[in-house]
Design a protein around this motif. Sequence first.
Motif, PDB file in Angstrom:
ATOM      1  N   GLN A   1      32.819  37.691  11.790  1.00 23.19           N
ATOM      2  CA  GLN A   1      32.823  36.907  10.716  1.00 23.19           C
ATOM      3  C   GLN A   1      32.376  35.354  10.723  1.00 23.19           C
ATOM      4  O   GLN A   1      33.340  35.270  11.578  1.00 23.19           O
ATOM      5  CB  GLN A   1      33.172  37.282   9.408  1.00 23.19           C
ATOM      6  CG  GLN A   1      34.919  36.928   9.682  1.00 23.19           C
ATOM      7  CD  GLN A   1      35.848  36.917   8.631  1.00 23.19           C
ATOM      8  OE1 GLN A   1      35.659  38.631   8.517  1.00 23.19           O
ATOM      9  NE2 GLN A   1      36.256  35.966   8.130  1.00 23.19           N
ATOM     10  N   PRO A   2      31.321  34.667  10.238  1.00 24.21           N
ATOM     11  CA  PRO A   2      31.614  33.743  10.368  1.00 24.21           C
ATOM     12  C   PRO A   2      33.008  32.215  10.161  1.00 24.21           C
ATOM     13  O   PRO A   2      34.128  32.888   9.118  1.00 24.21           O
ATOM     14  CB  PRO A   2      30.099  32.787   9.912  1.00 24.21           C
ATOM     15  CG  PRO A   2      30.068  33.795   8.298  1.00 24.21           C
ATOM     16  CD  PRO A   2      31.240  34.730   9.174  1.00 24.21           C
TER      17      PRO A   2
ATOM     18  N   GLN B   1      29.061  31.070   5.808  1.00 24.50           N
ATOM     19  CA  GLN B   1      29.352  31.897   4.853  1.00 24.50           C
ATOM     20  C   GLN B   1      28.348  31.605   2.931  1.00 24.50           C
ATOM     21  O   GLN B   1      27.633  32.380   2.661  1.00 24.50           O
ATOM     22  CB  GLN B   1      30.779  32.707   4.304  1.00 24.50           C
ATOM     23  CG  GLN B   1      30.012  33.963   3.227  1.00 24.50           C
ATOM     24  CD  GLN B   1      31.692  34.638   3.339  1.00 24.50           C
ATOM     25  OE1 GLN B   1      32.445  33.935   3.350  1.00 24.50           O
ATOM     26  NE2 GLN B   1      31.569  36.125   2.345  1.00 24.50           N
TER      27      GLN B   1
ATOM     28  N   LEU C   1      27.243  37.599  -7.058  1.00 23.76           N
ATOM     29  CA  LEU C   1      27.753  38.159  -5.557  1.00 23.76           C
ATOM     30  C   LEU C   1      28.459  38.921  -5.881  1.00 23.76           C
ATOM     31  O   LEU C   1      29.091  39.438  -7.251  1.00 23.76           O
ATOM     32  CB  LEU C   1      28.595  36.298  -5.441  1.00 23.76           C
ATOM     33  CG  LEU C   1      27.931  35.510  -5.100  1.00 23.76           C
ATOM     34  CD1 LEU C   1      28.719  34.620  -4.600  1.00 23.76           C
ATOM     35  CD2 LEU C   1      26.364  36.021  -3.630  1.00 23.76           C
TER      36      LEU C   1
ATOM     37  N   GLU D   1      25.293  31.341   3.144  1.00 22.42           N
ATOM     38  CA  GLU D   1      24.453  33.166   2.925  1.00 22.42           C
ATOM     39  C   GLU D   1      24.256  33.083   1.855  1.00 22.42           C
ATOM     40  O   GLU D   1      23.428  34.094   1.301  1.00 22.42           O
ATOM     41  CB  GLU D   1      25.616  33.731   3.910  1.00 22.42           C
ATOM     42  CG  GLU D   1      25.254  35.405   4.427  1.00 22.42           C
ATOM     43  CD  GLU D   1      26.522  36.242   4.671  1.00 22.42           C
ATOM     44  OE1 GLU D   1      26.556  36.777   3.709  1.00 22.42           O
ATOM     45  OE2 GLU D   1      27.276  36.204   4.935  1.00 22.42           O
ATOM     46  N   LEU D   2      25.995  32.687   1.088  1.00 23.72           N
ATOM     47  CA  LEU D   2      25.863  33.250  -0.332  1.00 23.72           C
ATOM     48  C   LEU D   2      24.753  32.842  -1.387  1.00 23.72           C
ATOM     49  O   LEU D   2      24.002  32.998  -2.175  1.00 23.72           O
ATOM     50  CB  LEU D   2      26.957  33.198  -0.663  1.00 23.72           C
ATOM     51  CG  LEU D   2      28.510  34.094  -0.765  1.00 23.72           C
ATOM     52  CD1 LEU D   2      30.194  33.698  -0.904  1.00 23.72           C
ATOM     53  CD2 LEU D   2      28.218  35.383  -0.858  1.00 23.72           C
TER      54      LEU D   2
ATOM     55  N   ARG E   1      36.128  39.193   1.157  1.00 19.24           N
ATOM     56  CA  ARG E   1      35.394  38.305   1.184  1.00 19.24           C
ATOM     57  C   ARG E   1      34.037  38.685   0.009  1.00 19.24           C
ATOM     58  O   ARG E   1      33.525  39.788  -0.406  1.00 19.24           O
ATOM     59  CB  ARG E   1      34.225  38.431   2.882  1.00 19.24           C
ATOM     60  CG  ARG E   1      35.273  37.869   3.626  1.00 19.24           C
ATOM     61  CD  ARG E   1      34.758  38.413   5.162  1.00 19.24           C
ATOM     62  NE  ARG E   1      33.322  37.073   5.533  1.00 19.24           N
ATOM     63  CZ  ARG E   1      32.495  37.795   5.963  1.00 19.24           C
ATOM     64  NH1 ARG E   1      32.413  38.678   6.331  1.00 19.24           N
ATOM     65  NH2 ARG E   1      31.168  37.007   6.210  1.00 19.24           N
ATOM     66  N   PHE E   2      33.606  37.278  -0.508  1.00 16.90           N
ATOM     67  CA  PHE E   2      32.392  37.516  -1.136  1.00 16.90           C
ATOM     68  C   PHE E   2      31.199  38.146   0.210  1.00 16.90           C
ATOM     69  O   PHE E   2      30.807  38.157   0.933  1.00 16.90           O
ATOM     70  CB  PHE E   2      31.731  36.121  -1.275  1.00 16.90           C
ATOM     71  CG  PHE E   2      33.150  36.194  -2.741  1.00 16.90           C
ATOM     72  CD1 PHE E   2      33.365  36.313  -3.712  1.00 16.90           C
ATOM     73  CD2 PHE E   2      33.845  35.005  -1.989  1.00 16.90           C
ATOM     74  CE1 PHE E   2      33.678  35.928  -4.429  1.00 16.90           C
ATOM     75  CE2 PHE E   2      34.828  33.936  -3.130  1.00 16.90           C
ATOM     76  CZ  PHE E   2      35.509  34.991  -4.209  1.00 16.90           C
ATOM     77  N   HIS E   3      30.442  38.974  -1.013  1.00 19.46           N
ATOM     78  CA  HIS E   3      29.237  39.573  -0.927  1.00 19.46           C
ATOM     79  C   HIS E   3      27.654  39.501  -1.590  1.00 19.46           C
ATOM     80  O   HIS E   3      28.077  39.146  -2.447  1.00 19.46           O
ATOM     81  CB  HIS E   3      28.902  40.842  -0.105  1.00 19.46           C
ATOM     82  CG  HIS E   3      30.273  41.415   0.876  1.00 19.46           C
ATOM     83  ND1 HIS E   3      30.230  40.775   1.645  1.00 19.46           N
ATOM     84  CD2 HIS E   3      31.702  41.629   0.922  1.00 19.46           C
ATOM     85  CE1 HIS E   3      30.542  41.378   2.502  1.00 19.46           C
ATOM     86  NE2 HIS E   3      32.159  41.795   1.651  1.00 19.46           N
ATOM     87  N   GLN E   4      26.832  39.275  -0.998  1.00 21.57           N
ATOM     88  CA  GLN E   4      24.721  39.093  -1.708  1.00 21.57           C
ATOM     89  C   GLN E   4      24.585  40.197  -1.729  1.00 21.57           C
ATOM     90  O   GLN E   4      24.502  40.748  -0.132  1.00 21.57           O
ATOM     91  CB  GLN E   4      24.585  37.929  -1.753  1.00 21.57           C
ATOM     92  CG  GLN E   4      24.256  37.016   0.221  1.00 21.57           C
ATOM     93  CD  GLN E   4      22.958  37.282   0.044  1.00 21.57           C
ATOM     94  OE1 GLN E   4      22.546  36.926  -0.974  1.00 21.57           O
ATOM     95  NE2 GLN E   4      22.580  37.998   1.145  1.00 21.57           N
TER      96      GLN E   4
END
Lengths: 326, 388, 291
Positions: free
Chosen positions: B310-311, B261, C212, B264-265, C117-120
């Motif tokens: 999810q990872p 993740q 984010l 990805e972020l 969770r965090f997202h972008q």
Amino acid sequence: MDAKADAAVLSAAARPRLSARWATLLVLAVVIATIPWFFPSGFYFRVAALVWVTALAAVGLQILMGQAGQVSLGHAGFVGIGAYAMALGPKYLGLDVLLCLPLGAALAGVIAFLVGRPILKLKGHYLAVATLGFGMLVTMVLVSEVGITGGPDGIRVPRAEILGWRIRGSETFYWIAGGALLIGTWIALNLQDSPSGRALAALHDSEVAARTIGIDVAAYKLRAFVIAAVYGAVAGGLLALMNGFVTPDAAGFIASVEYVTMVVIGGLASVPGAVVGAALLVLLPQALTVFHDYEHAVLGLLIMLFMIFLRVGIVPGLAALLRRRA
Amino acid sequence: MSLISVFRRGLLGLGTAALIAAPAMAQQGQPIRIGAVLSVTGPASFLGDPEDKTLRLYVNRINAAGGVNGRPLQLIVYDDGGDANRARTFATRLVEDDRVVAMVGGTTTGTTMAMRPVFEDARIPFISLAGGIEIIEPVAPFTFKTPHTDRMACEKIFADIRARGLTRVGMISGTDGFGQSMRGQCQRVAGPAGITIVADEQYGPRDSDMTPQLTRIRNTAGVEAIVNAGFGQGPAIVTRGYAQLGIRLPLYQSHGVASAQFIELATPAAAEGVRLPAAALLVAEQLPENDPQRRILIDYKTTFEREFNQPVSTFGGHAYDGLMILVEAMRRANSTDGTRLRDAIRATRGFVGTGGVVNMSATDHMGLDLSAFKMVEIRGGAFRLIGN
Amino acid sequence: MLAELLQFLVSGLTVGAVYALVALGFTLIYNASDVVNFAQGEFVMLGGMVTVFAFAAGVPLPLAASLAILAAVGVGLLLHRLAIEPARGASAVTLIIITIGASIFLRGIAQIVFDKRFHQLPAFSGADPILVAGAAILPQSFWVLGGALLVFAGLWLFFERTLLGKAVLATAANRLAAKLVGVDTSFVLALSFGVSAAIGAFAGILITPITLTSFDVGTLLALKGFAAAMLGGMGSPLGAVVGGLLLGLLESFAAGTISSAYKDAVAFLVILGVLFVMPQGLFGRRSVERV
């Protein structure tokens, strides 16, 4: 205290209020003394002790918010000062941890005195943001000075000893915290009914009006601020002693908001309201664990519902309802 | 969105099924209660959420396979929101009210240290999932931990920097517990490792822009590499800022970002070339066939990713290790008595987990060495095992 | 040196623009109702999260963003209708606690509907920084600044050029008087919640590609936005904008030049300093207490 102001605000309701004060204390004392009979396990002592300690801090804030009409979003900062005094005093100054409780309270009082003088010139939301800033500064120091305070992971608090007897166990702390709350409530109720309490109430209603009848507004506000800080610090010290450990969360913004919520939800104008509000906010997270993922949603919903339907707070709200019935 | 809620409902269903199933198994014995206080929400949810998911998933799987010693497991999870005081209260609840036989949890070092006395006093084994070295040093009789320590992360990073012929490091750390603890350990081991820390910047865990700090590090004379101590989204933003400013120095992240993740972020382009020490979980498929961990890593990874879509992250892996160490110890001890369980956990030898091969002893309540830590580099949007 | 200062400037303005938008949201609702809406940060969260999830589900970005704004406006109106309206006439502090409850509630719902969770979100026009006099500027920064400018200009036109805008201003100045001259103050209040929510969500959409997002981004933004609104002077839209930008700049310059550990402390000390000299903030109205 100014005699003129005293006379001006002395109300005819003084006598019944007096008995109400003792009734409140009696109820609280009876509750503290009897509920342990119903505790199925030691955990309940822990939670109840936490309620009393938190309530002590909330009662302090009630003096500032409810009685003097001054908002503070930095109350937890003083709780943090009291709590960290218990850890840092023994560690760096070699002081007995029990001695650090009054020392921490005194320190918080002095800091409140110094900070309060300039800050309390601000009003309403501006005061809120200034106290918020103060609370953040305290947290920031606790978080950043890792070498001294242990940083965000917190620091150990030594266990207290009286004549070789180690104070430990949830049950012991239950009685200590309950006793402290009883004393704190007694002082707060007296303060509310005292001439200076009525001066503070006048201040709450209208600062200009209070000033015109000869009340030293600045001095009274400052006094309430200092008293609130001392309450917070004592509560923080007890909390630290009870946990044997303290982290900067104790001083954080979230904690400050929680104290404000306790005071308002219980009833801004009511000392026992602060106790009820604290009990609610400490107990709810324990009760709501049955909701698992929905825990936070339900907590938020309950806060909204309480405030919508009992907008003056739980204690005054229910009292009014009862009176209407009667 | 709908996918997630469907899955959640499924999970809830599983939970209720387990609860309903519990009385049926009563003839075979009461369920064994295991507690977990985790930071499922709050600033450390990045760690706590996968831990929570992992524990629930594997307790269900263990129960489906017949439980432990003929008894089903009952997992009791409380969310402390990252607050140490709340964690302490839930720990008391687990011990006094829920009467758990052991605890696998404690997402952060702060909550772990706040809860430790509760379990020590009650003489109940406590397997922490936090990194701080003070959890197990000095050893507390009933407290264990599964993740590598942040000191090991610093040593691993510094060794890699030295191997590149560099010595002067600029540090940027989060002001959360993870960042501050690792920052302290890095400062401590820098000297012995032959590293000089020439810049020391910090950022709040929720800050949205770290370019001022990075600009300052870049302009520090002689800085040769950058080390970021932090977890969660902060390091992703640091990595983005690093790419934005076009900094050419090698960038090291910590084990606190060890999940796909992170790539990805941070975006694969920005994360290209970033190195970090991490448990082998991230590079499971790249391990040689004869690696003892390989099978178990791939198994955990596929199970988790299939279940949650999810990872996988190494934090969930720590929870897996903690639960499995406990279960093995319960089987060996054939008992749930605190002291006997503790002795059995302490006798863990050659346990192959996601974090490495664990060999505990009376003086080592973690049982991992540096060999369990792999240095990985992000290349082409994926973790690559390097030079181990 | 110049490049460095320019870098801090851009960083501060970008973050500050978001603070300014949050502060504007505070100001609009405050003016209409005296409520400090601590759920303001949750509008920002909704903007970011709905966009992220809609985009991930295959909805084109502009449409996803519109959906997010609509969702936030819906939530804002519901908040007004279901939580603020029923408590009409309650004290300001009671209403504030209601918004705190609402903020906890919205976060609680978001963690279930979305996840923890965090997202972008991809940058709107590429992630390659533009070099200006040695400073590296993200194209998304221009989107944030441009978007904020658009909101400022739109609001200014609304207040200065439309009858409805005047009605809002009148309500802010004196609710009773506005009511007497025929302004539907209840409608104005609902409108304020809707517009505030839209502005918050808009800010969330613009900033997510840089910072984010997650279900709990709102708390800190609400805190910073509140501080910015106070710095500028509560109730003044201009003050909100100036306060927000100033706060962003203070943080970035403090982090870059003084101390990154204490950058928030520096920002708050400046706010305190300003308030000691100007107790109503930079652009706040002087209020006279009536006895």
